[in-house]
Design an enzyme around this catalytic site. Structure first.
Site, mmCIF file in Angstrom:
data_model
loop_
_atom_site.group_PDB
_atom_site.id
_atom_site.type_symbol
_atom_site.label_atom_id
_atom_site.label_comp_id
_atom_site.label_asym_id
_atom_site.label_seq_id
_atom_site.Cartn_x
_atom_site.Cartn_y
_atom_site.Cartn_z
ATOM 1 N N SER A 1 0.825 -1.196 0.000
ATOM 2 C CA SER A 1 0.000 0.000 0.000
ATOM 3 C C SER A 1 0.869 1.261 0.000
ATOM 4 O O SER A 1 1.684 1.440 -0.902
ATOM 5 C CB SER A 1 -0.960 -0.044 1.197
ATOM 6 O OG SER A 1 -1.983 0.908 1.073
ATOM 7 N N ASP B 1 -9.959 -5.342 -4.085
ATOM 8 C CA ASP B 1 -9.293 -4.496 -3.095
ATOM 9 C C ASP B 1 -10.245 -3.359 -2.769
ATOM 10 O O ASP B 1 -10.588 -2.562 -3.639
ATOM 11 C CB ASP B 1 -7.969 -3.960 -3.667
ATOM 12 C CG ASP B 1 -7.129 -3.204 -2.649
ATOM 13 O OD1 ASP B 1 -7.706 -2.594 -1.732
ATOM 14 O OD2 ASP B 1 -5.886 -3.209 -2.777
ATOM 15 N N HIS C 1 -7.071 -6.261 0.339
ATOM 16 C CA HIS C 1 -5.966 -5.301 0.333
ATOM 17 C C HIS C 1 -4.745 -5.759 1.134
ATOM 18 O O HIS C 1 -3.616 -5.691 0.650
ATOM 19 C CB HIS C 1 -6.449 -3.956 0.876
ATOM 20 C CG HIS C 1 -5.395 -2.903 0.867
ATOM 21 N ND1 HIS C 1 -4.831 -2.418 -0.301
ATOM 22 C CD2 HIS C 1 -4.762 -2.253 1.881
ATOM 23 C CE1 HIS C 1 -3.919 -1.511 -0.013
ATOM 24 N NE2 HIS C 1 -3.856 -1.395 1.295
#
Length: 253
Positions: free
Chosen positions: A94, A195, A225
């Protein structure tokens, strides 16, 4: 300020040949990366996963930090690994992927390769787009953590999103997107098919704009995610070690 139990940095001294710098995501902690770090350690690598400033304590403290604080921490860790190891790879999840891209843009060939898992470089969510405008009047918003398909798994992260810190992250996105053509290192780009935090367009933008001749993509079909804690984690971990080994073999020819 007290640190969450389990949010401590991960450190393992292995081979001086390969170092891996792991970076967790926004509002999260090294706990999301620890299983990956342990796998890499078992593979013999030297591993570091710092706790980014403002993370693992309180969202209020995170609001007092900005992206240069997070990046400076990661860059210092990279420098320490580079002094110890012949080759250093950077793996990020991320926002950790965002910071990894920035390291690659700034440090060039000193970064031997990248593994990015659901990296963020933009968003289409209106609330995040308005973060800069909202920050003076809205200290926090609904949390983003815990997007995991595997039942019973919990992410150690904030339950609120610090809006001032988020506004700073959006400024980092702008810089990283602009400089994506400066990324030429071997790159393993991993994205989850579903996600709920980082839209799929992020991986597309990265893949379409970097200049890595060695670009590999993996789609995870059974994870959301936080893939490092999800159903596809074993696949992700295995492919990351295979990636490191293959990049080093090419370099040795």
């Amino acid at each position: 300020m007290p640190v969450f139990a389990g949010a401590e940095p991960f450190v393992h001294d292995g081979s001086p040949e390969v170092g891996v710098l792991l970076c967790h995501g926004f509002t999260s902690t090294p706990a999301t990366m620890r299983p990956w770090g342990e796998y890499l350690a078992e593979a013999g690598f030297t591993v570091r996963c710092p706790r980014l400033p403002g993370h693992g304590t309180s969202w209020q403290e995170c609001n007092r930090t900005r992206w240069p604080d997070w990046y400076g921490c990661l860059r210092d860790e990279f420098a320490g690994l580079a002094r110890r190891c012949e080759s250093v790879f950077v793996f990020g999840l991320s926002m950790g992927g965002t910071l990894a891209l920035r390291l690659a843009q700034d440090l060039g060939d000193a970064v031997r390769g990248l593994v990015l898992v659901n990296p963020s470089v933009l968003t289409r969510r209106l609330d995040a787009k308005l973060a800069t405008l909202l920050a003076p009047v809205l200290p926090s918003a609904k949390g983003l953590a815990g997007d995991i398909a595997k039942p019973g798994v919990v992410e150690l992260a904030y339950d609120r999103t610090p809006v001032r810190a988020l506004a700073s992250l959006t400024r980092l996105w702008t810089l990283v997107r602009r400089d994506l053509p400066r990324v030429t290192q071997p790159l393993l780009l991993v994205r989850s098919a579903v996600d709920h935090v980082v839209e799929g367009v992020n991986a597309t933008v990265v893949a379409d704009n970097v200049r890595s001749e060695d670009l590999r993509e993996v789609v995870l079909h059974h994870s959301y995610h936080v893939a490092t804690l999800d159903n596809d984690a074993p696949l992700l971990f295995r492919r990351s070690v295979e990636f490191v080994d293959s990049v080093r073999q090419v370099g040795a020819r």
